[in-house]
Design a protein around this motif. Structure first.
Motif, PDB file in Angstrom:
ATOM      1  N   VAL A 183      -4.150 -18.969   0.878  1.00  0.00           N
ATOM      2  CA  VAL A 183      -3.184 -18.120   0.410  1.00  0.00           C
ATOM      3  C   VAL A 183      -2.543 -17.784   1.587  1.00  0.00           C
ATOM      4  CG1 VAL A 183      -4.473 -17.073  -1.733  1.00  0.00           C
ATOM      5  CG2 VAL A 183      -4.257 -15.914   0.401  1.00  0.00           C
ATOM      6  N   THR A 184      -1.095 -17.381   1.516  1.00  0.00           N
ATOM      7  CA  THR A 184      -0.237 -17.028   2.534  1.00  0.00           C
ATOM      8  C   THR A 184      -0.499 -15.632   3.190  1.00  0.00           C
ATOM      9  OG1 THR A 184       1.488 -16.201   1.333  1.00  0.00           O
ATOM     10  CG2 THR A 184       1.643 -18.616   1.687  1.00  0.00           C
ATOM     11  N   ARG A 185      -0.303 -15.480   4.396  1.00  0.00           N
ATOM     12  CA  ARG A 185      -0.679 -14.205   4.677  1.00  0.00           C
ATOM     13  C   ARG A 185       0.168 -13.064   4.280  1.00  0.00           C
ATOM     14  NH1 ARG A 185       1.838 -11.264   8.704  1.00  0.00           N
ATOM     15  NH2 ARG A 185       2.876 -12.814  10.274  1.00  0.00           N
ATOM     16  N   ARG A 186      -0.147 -12.002   4.161  1.00  0.00           N
ATOM     17  CA  ARG A 186       0.671 -10.900   3.441  1.00  0.00           C
ATOM     18  C   ARG A 186       1.664 -10.656   4.694  1.00  0.00           C
ATOM     19  NH1 ARG A 186      -2.157  -7.633  -0.440  1.00  0.00           N
ATOM     20  NH2 ARG A 186      -4.306  -8.173  -0.048  1.00  0.00           N
ATOM     21  N   ALA A 187       3.131 -10.393   4.057  1.00  0.00           N
ATOM     22  CA  ALA A 187       3.980  -9.930   5.196  1.00  0.00           C
ATOM     23  C   ALA A 187       3.754  -8.578   5.380  1.00  0.00           C
ATOM     24  CB  ALA A 187       5.283 -10.042   4.419  1.00  0.00           C
ATOM     25  N   ARG A 188       3.842  -8.219   6.747  1.00  0.00           N
ATOM     26  CA  ARG A 188       3.632  -6.833   7.141  1.00  0.00           C
ATOM     27  C   ARG A 188       5.148  -6.295   7.253  1.00  0.00           C
ATOM     28  NH1 ARG A 188      -0.472  -9.019  10.570  1.00  0.00           N
ATOM     29  NH2 ARG A 188       1.078 -10.047  12.074  1.00  0.00           N
ATOM     30  N   VAL A 189       5.428  -5.088   6.277  1.00  0.00           N
ATOM     31  CA  VAL A 189       6.559  -4.631   6.046  1.00  0.00           C
ATOM     32  C   VAL A 189       6.672  -3.037   6.305  1.00  0.00           C
ATOM     33  CG1 VAL A 189       8.474  -4.133   4.383  1.00  0.00           C
ATOM     34  CG2 VAL A 189       7.041  -6.118   4.032  1.00  0.00           C
ATOM     35  N   ALA A 190       7.707  -2.805   7.452  1.00  0.00           N
ATOM     36  CA  ALA A 190       7.647  -1.416   7.806  1.00  0.00           C
ATOM     37  C   ALA A 190       8.572  -0.886   7.210  1.00  0.00           C
ATOM     38  CB  ALA A 190       7.803  -1.383   9.378  1.00  0.00           C
ATOM     39  N   PHE A 191       8.729   0.549   6.649  1.00  0.00           N
ATOM     40  CA  PHE A 191       9.581   0.858   6.079  1.00  0.00           C
ATOM     41  C   PHE A 191       9.865   2.522   6.402  1.00  0.00           C
ATOM     42  CE2 PHE A 191       7.482   3.333   2.289  1.00  0.00           C
ATOM     43  CZ  PHE A 191       6.195   2.862   2.623  1.00  0.00           C
ATOM     44  N   PHE A 192      11.147   3.155   6.488  1.00  0.00           N
ATOM     45  CA  PHE A 192      11.201   4.308   6.648  1.00  0.00           C
ATOM     46  C   PHE A 192      12.395   4.691   5.953  1.00  0.00           C
ATOM     47  CE2 PHE A 192      12.770   2.164  10.575  1.00  0.00           C
ATOM     48  CZ  PHE A 192      14.013   2.904  10.665  1.00  0.00           C
ATOM     49  N   THR A 193      12.497   6.184   5.747  1.00  0.00           N
ATOM     50  CA  THR A 193      13.855   6.788   5.063  1.00  0.00           C
ATOM     51  C   THR A 193      14.568   7.716   6.238  1.00  0.00           C
ATOM     52  OG1 THR A 193      12.536   8.679   4.428  1.00  0.00           O
ATOM     53  CG2 THR A 193      12.947   6.797   2.754  1.00  0.00           C
ATOM     54  N   THR A 194      15.596   7.794   6.089  1.00  0.00           N
ATOM     55  CA  THR A 194      16.532   8.572   7.127  1.00  0.00           C
ATOM     56  C   THR A 194      17.211   9.405   6.432  1.00  0.00           C
ATOM     57  OG1 THR A 194      18.579   7.124   6.784  1.00  0.00           O
ATOM     58  CG2 THR A 194      16.914   6.335   8.221  1.00  0.00           C
TER      59      THR A 194
END
Ligand code: AMP
Ligand code: MG
Length: 416
Positions: A183-194
């Motif tokens: 399977v493909t590698r999971r995407a690493r997703v950074a998230f934040f709110t401002t």
């Protein structure tokens, strides 16, 4: 008043939803990396290889019914015929004799068809006495037999790379005897709110403060994609905090998703920081809710700067970020499925922007499916998303839609 708000909807600089989607799709390419996981850990992952069946499924001809296995030529053309019962075939415990003419074998569902036999008569159509079975006319040679390879034949392509694995695919792969998949590698997703007005849960609200709901909707939407999440929390509206957050996010992630701070009139330092760290376009989309959208590169990461309003965050995530993140993870993403339904309520709309109104698909009075509005459509009214089970998508040039008019509906179910 009506006229000026109508004029306001037409913005010559605004990008259409379709054009923004096209530009994003053209830019974002799959990460390309993959890993091998056991089948039980593969749910929701994206297949990185084509699967060709190594075996026939089912592997051997077997019975689709509880009944009697016999030779098709022994079926009577009229009246009935008595056949001698010479044994029993169980699922997993085959009958190892040969069925000659005039004979039959008691057989259970899933049991191997004994040699010589090619047909099964259901037990409900047989009169059994001691060692004989009376079979009536009306049967067809070959009936109630599952042929070897009738589901999947050996060498047949079964699944292609880019398929997101659902419970059905796990079962199909298991039926082929495949215990692990690439399977493909999971995407690493950074998230934040401002936002300076945002408070974390558990803290009391001071004047002018609100709870940070976007981080939870983002967490939910990103989790469903199977991304590896990096939650960078609430980032205050200062140059230093924003710069630090983007730098940290770009160091760790394949993609960055933020809410707030990208509208015209928001502090310039967001734009400044992004200019320094990468190449980001600030778009005005002809879309409601969700006019502002930033998209581009920050360091080596893709960046989706979503608006701050809670409904806008969800609408823009689903229309822009979600398909792109799925592509990033190697998923084959088709066109969204829209269904045309009559609206049960009048829908208010000014021409100019594509609207994603919140709707409920339900069974109408006449028994057919209809869609109705959830009511007030403010982009801050997150409860409208929770009440809804679909977006009602009204094209940019559309005005009000009267009750009974046909509209495009995108069901939330299936949005991943
Ligand atoms: P902004 O795009 O930052 O100007 O925010 C637009 C609106 O969304 C404002 O009313 C904000 O208070 C609200 N908002 C921004 N971020 C969040 C958040 N994380 N949770 C809930 N509301 C927010
Ligand atoms: Mg803000």
């Amino acid at each position: 008043m009506k006229k000026s708000s109508c004029m306001d909807e037409h913005d010559p600089d605004a990008l259409s939803v379709a054009e923004a989607q096209r530009r994003i799709a053209a830019a974002v390419q799959p990460i390309g990396a993959s890993e091998t996981v056991p089948l039980h850990a593969a749910l929701g992952r994206v297949l990185a290889e084509d699967i060709v069946s190594p075996i026939d499924v089912p592997p051997h001809a077997n019975s689709a019914m509880d009944g009697y296995a016999l030779r098709g030529a022994d079926l009577p053309e009229s009246g009935a015929r008595d056949l001698r019962v010479i044994g029993t075939a169980w699922a997993g415990k085959p009958f190892d004799g040969f069925v000659h003419t005039g004979q039959c074998v008691r057989i259970m569902t899933g049991a191997l068809i004994p040699e010589g036999a090619d047909t099964v008569v259901m037990q409900e159509h047989v009169r059994r006495t001691d060692d004989s079975a009376r079979v009536s006319a009306g049967g067809k040679p070959g009936q109630h037999v599952r042929r070897a390879g009738e589901d999947v034949a050996r060498g047949q392509p079964v699944l292609t790379a880019g398929k997101r694995l659902s419970p059905a695919e796990l079962g199909v792969l298991a039926s082929l005897g495949i215990a692990e998949v690439r399977v493909t590698r999971r995407a690493r997703v950074a998230f934040f709110t401002t936002g300076d007005e945002l408070r974390t849960l558990g803290a009391p609200l001071g004047p002018g403060q609100i709870y940070d709901s976007n981080r939870y909707t983002l967490h939910g939407m990103l989790s469903r994609l199977g991304a590896e999440l990096i939650d960078l929390g609430i980032v205050r509206d200062t140059r230093a905090a924003v710069a630090a957050a983007f730098e940290e996010a770009a160091r760790q992630a394949d993609a960055i998703v933020t809410s707030g701070g990208v509208s015209v009139g928001d502090a310039d330092y967001v734009q400044e920081t992004l200019e320094r760290l990468g190449q980001v376009n600030f778009w005005k989309i002809a879309m409601k809710p969700g006019r502002p959208l930033a998209f581009g590169r920050v360091g080596d990461a893709w960046f989706f700067g979503l608006p701050g309003n809670p409904v806008s965050v969800m609408a823009t995530f689903y229309q822009f970020a979600q398909p792109a993140l799925r592509r990033l993870m190697g998923e084959h993403v088709g066109e969204p499925i829209l269904i045309k339904l009559p609206t049960a309520t009048r829908l208010k709309k000014a021409p100019g922007r594509t609207e994603f109104q919140r709707g409920v698909v339900e069974t109408g009075a006449a028994g057919q499916l209809v869609v109705r509005s959830t009511g007030a459509q403010g982009s801050g009214m997150l409860s409208s998303m929770s009440k809804a089970n679909c977006f009602i998508i009204l094209p940019a040039d559309s005005g009000d839609v009267e009750a009974g008019g046909l509209v495009d509906v995108q069901l939330f179910e299936g949005l991943v």
